[in-house]
Design an enzyme around this catalytic site. Structure first.
Site, PDB file in Angstrom:
ATOM      1  N   HIS A  44      -7.923  10.129   3.635  1.00  0.00           N
ATOM      2  CA  HIS A  44      -7.338   9.161   4.562  1.00  0.00           C
ATOM      3  C   HIS A  44      -7.608   9.517   6.031  1.00  0.00           C
ATOM      4  O   HIS A  44      -7.703  10.684   6.382  1.00  0.00           O
ATOM      5  CB  HIS A  44      -5.816   9.102   4.370  1.00  0.00           C
ATOM      6  CG  HIS A  44      -5.399   8.341   3.154  1.00  0.00           C
ATOM      7  ND1 HIS A  44      -4.798   8.923   2.070  1.00  0.00           N
ATOM      8  CD2 HIS A  44      -5.503   7.012   2.846  1.00  0.00           C
ATOM      9  CE1 HIS A  44      -4.541   8.005   1.151  1.00  0.00           C
ATOM     10  NE2 HIS A  44      -4.962   6.835   1.597  1.00  0.00           N
TER      11      HIS A  44
ATOM     12  N   ASP B 118       0.848  -1.198   0.000  1.00  0.00           N
ATOM     13  CA  ASP B 118       0.000   0.000   0.000  1.00  0.00           C
ATOM     14  C   ASP B 118       0.886   1.251   0.000  1.00  0.00           C
ATOM     15  O   ASP B 118       1.791   1.368   0.831  1.00  0.00           O
ATOM     16  CB  ASP B 118      -0.863  -0.050   1.273  1.00  0.00           C
ATOM     17  CG  ASP B 118      -1.926   1.028   1.318  1.00  0.00           C
ATOM     18  OD1 ASP B 118      -2.391   1.446   0.251  1.00  0.00           O
ATOM     19  OD2 ASP B 118      -2.299   1.422   2.445  1.00  0.00           O
TER      20      ASP B 118
HETATM   21  O1  G3H Z   1      -3.483   4.917   3.792  1.00  0.00           O
HETATM   22  C1  G3H Z   1      -2.728   4.365   4.542  1.00  0.00           C
HETATM   23  C2  G3H Z   1      -3.104   3.281   5.469  1.00  0.00           C
HETATM   24  O2  G3H Z   1      -4.163   3.647   6.306  1.00  0.00           O
HETATM   25  C3  G3H Z   1      -1.898   2.792   6.201  1.00  0.00           C
HETATM   26  O3  G3H Z   1      -1.548   3.685   7.185  1.00  0.00           O
HETATM   27  O4  G3H Z   1       0.822   4.356   6.876  1.00  0.00           O
HETATM   28  O5  G3H Z   1      -0.288   4.373   9.149  1.00  0.00           O
HETATM   29  O6  G3H Z   1       0.292   2.199   8.031  1.00  0.00           O
HETATM   30  P1  G3H Z   1      -0.068   3.654   7.839  1.00  0.00           P
HETATM   31  P1  13P Z   2      -8.812   5.000   5.508  1.00  0.00           P
HETATM   32  O1  13P Z   2      -7.861   5.784   6.352  1.00  0.00           O
HETATM   33  O2  13P Z   2     -10.003   5.804   5.127  1.00  0.00           O
HETATM   34  O3  13P Z   2      -9.192   3.707   6.147  1.00  0.00           O
HETATM   35  O4  13P Z   2      -8.058   4.660   4.134  1.00  0.00           O
HETATM   36  C1  13P Z   2      -7.147   3.601   4.073  1.00  0.00           C
HETATM   37  C2  13P Z   2      -6.342   3.627   2.838  1.00  0.00           C
HETATM   38  O5  13P Z   2      -6.632   4.290   1.858  1.00  0.00           O
HETATM   39  C3  13P Z   2      -5.151   2.784   2.810  1.00  0.00           C
HETATM   40  O6  13P Z   2      -4.398   2.971   1.650  1.00  0.00           O
HETATM   41 ZN    ZN Z   3      -4.473   4.962   0.881  1.00  0.00          ZN
END
Ligand code: G3H
Ligand code: 13P
Ligand code: ZN
Length: 322
Positions: free
Chosen positions: A181, A83
């Site tokens: 996000h 991701d």
């Molecule tokens: O969009 C990002 C996901 O919610 C992952 O978040 O970078 O805190 O692991 P993180």
């Molecule tokens: P949310 O923070 O809305 O759950 O989005 C998650 C996301 O896009 C991870 O790539």
């Molecule tokens: Zn994302």
């Protein structure tokens, strides 16, 4: 079945008018909660790992946890996805290290540079049988590494998508159409009140989505930032010593509508975090003398599972599609 890429999943989702859930994983309980729900509901799933997750849990632990889920959940296709890959090196490490899908997120770079970096990742990934998600437009919100204010966010430009996809060869495209996000979206000040006095967030830009779909017929679209910020878990956190601000997430009906169209992957992370945190806070308030992590992680895992089940059935429409 072994880990799969998203190619087949997306084709079926596009044709079937549903979306695959992409849930972020950081530890064993989250992997188990998500995949147990998917196995019981016979739903294909994408387990995704961020840069922050790799830093927290270690690449190998996460891959092995996901491989364990593949063994336990025999009836469903599972893809392992990076991701928001920040650069070529991270994407390469994940391609080399067992992932079946990677995202290169160069959406913050100028268009030509985004194309150049994405194409480099695509060439490497495709040579190794791995698929690539790329991004156009900038989502507002907060992630581990990036904070984008609403004023610095921008919708995807439909006139750019054909050139971007043909020049990069990416397999799916994340677009900014108003999702955001994190668990702080949207503040009451960003919302309006409907006739019943309920706060309503700014609607998703389905006009932008439709324009993109017209230009890229049959091409899988991805929505990030699609948590709905369940108010029961925000309340549970705040009733048990937490301090989450008022926030209104993406309405689930809008996600359901998106899932019926070309949107084949919907990313949900913050909602699961809220469920886990709320449950653990409530558990400690009720059992101040407990200290065995298994005691408080068990109900947290169970609530993640029920929340994912709800998303599969009522939001994504992918239950029974494995
Ligand atoms: O969009 C990002 C996901 O919610 C992952 O978040 O970078 O805190 O692991 P993180
Ligand atoms: P949310 O923070 O809305 O759950 O989005 C998650 C996301 O896009 C991870 O790539
Ligand atoms: Zn994302």
């Amino acid at each position: 079945m072994p880990l799969v890429t998203t190619t087949e999943m997306f084709k079926k989702a596009y044709d079937g008018g549903y979306a695959i859930g992409a849930f972020n994983v950081n530890n064993m309980e989250i992997v188990q909660g998500i995949t147990e729900a998917c196995q019981e509901e016979k739903a294909p799933v994408i387990l995704q790992v961020s840069k922050g997750a790799r830093a927290y849990a270690n690449h190998t632990y996460l891959v092995k946890l996901v491989e364990a889920a593949v063994i336990e959940c025999k009836d469903i296709p599972i893809a392992l996805h990076l991701d928001h890959g920040p650069d070529f090196e991270t994407c390469k490490a994940c391609v080399d290290g067992g992932f079946t899908s990677v995202m290169i997120d160069a959406s913050g770079k100028p268009f030509a540079e985004n194309i150049e970096i994405t194409r480099k990742v695509v060439e490497y990934a495709h040579d190794h049988g791995v698929v690539v998600e790329a991004e156009l437009g900038t989502l507002a919100g907060v992630e581990d590494e990036v904070k984008v204010s609403a004023k610095d966010s921008s919708y995807a430009h439909p006139e750019e998508v054909e050139e971007f996809v043909s020049k990069t060869g990416c397999d799916s495209l994340a677009i900014a159409i108003g999702t955001s996000h994190g668990a702080y979206k949207f503040t009451p000040a960003q919302c309006t009140r409907n006739e019943k006095g309920i706060l309503v967030p700014p609607p998703l830009r389905f006009d932008v989505l439709d324009e993109i779909v017209k230009r890229l017929p049959g091409f899988p679209i991805v929505l990030h930032g699609s948590s709905s910020v369940p108010q029961n878990y925000v309340k549970m956190i705040n009733d048990n010593g937490g301090k989450m601000p008022d926030a209104v997430g993406i309405p689930e009906e809008q996600l359901r509508k998106a899932a019926r169209s070309a949107v084949c992957k919907i990313n949900i992370d913050s909602d699961l975090r809220l469920a886990m945190t709320g449950t653990i806070r409530a558990y400690f308030n009720e059992h101040p003398d407990h200290f065995d992590p298994r005691q408080y992680l068990k109900p947290a895992r169970a609530n993640i599972k029920e929340l994912v089940r709800h998303k599969l059935i009522d939001v994504l429409g992918c239950a029974g599609k494995a």
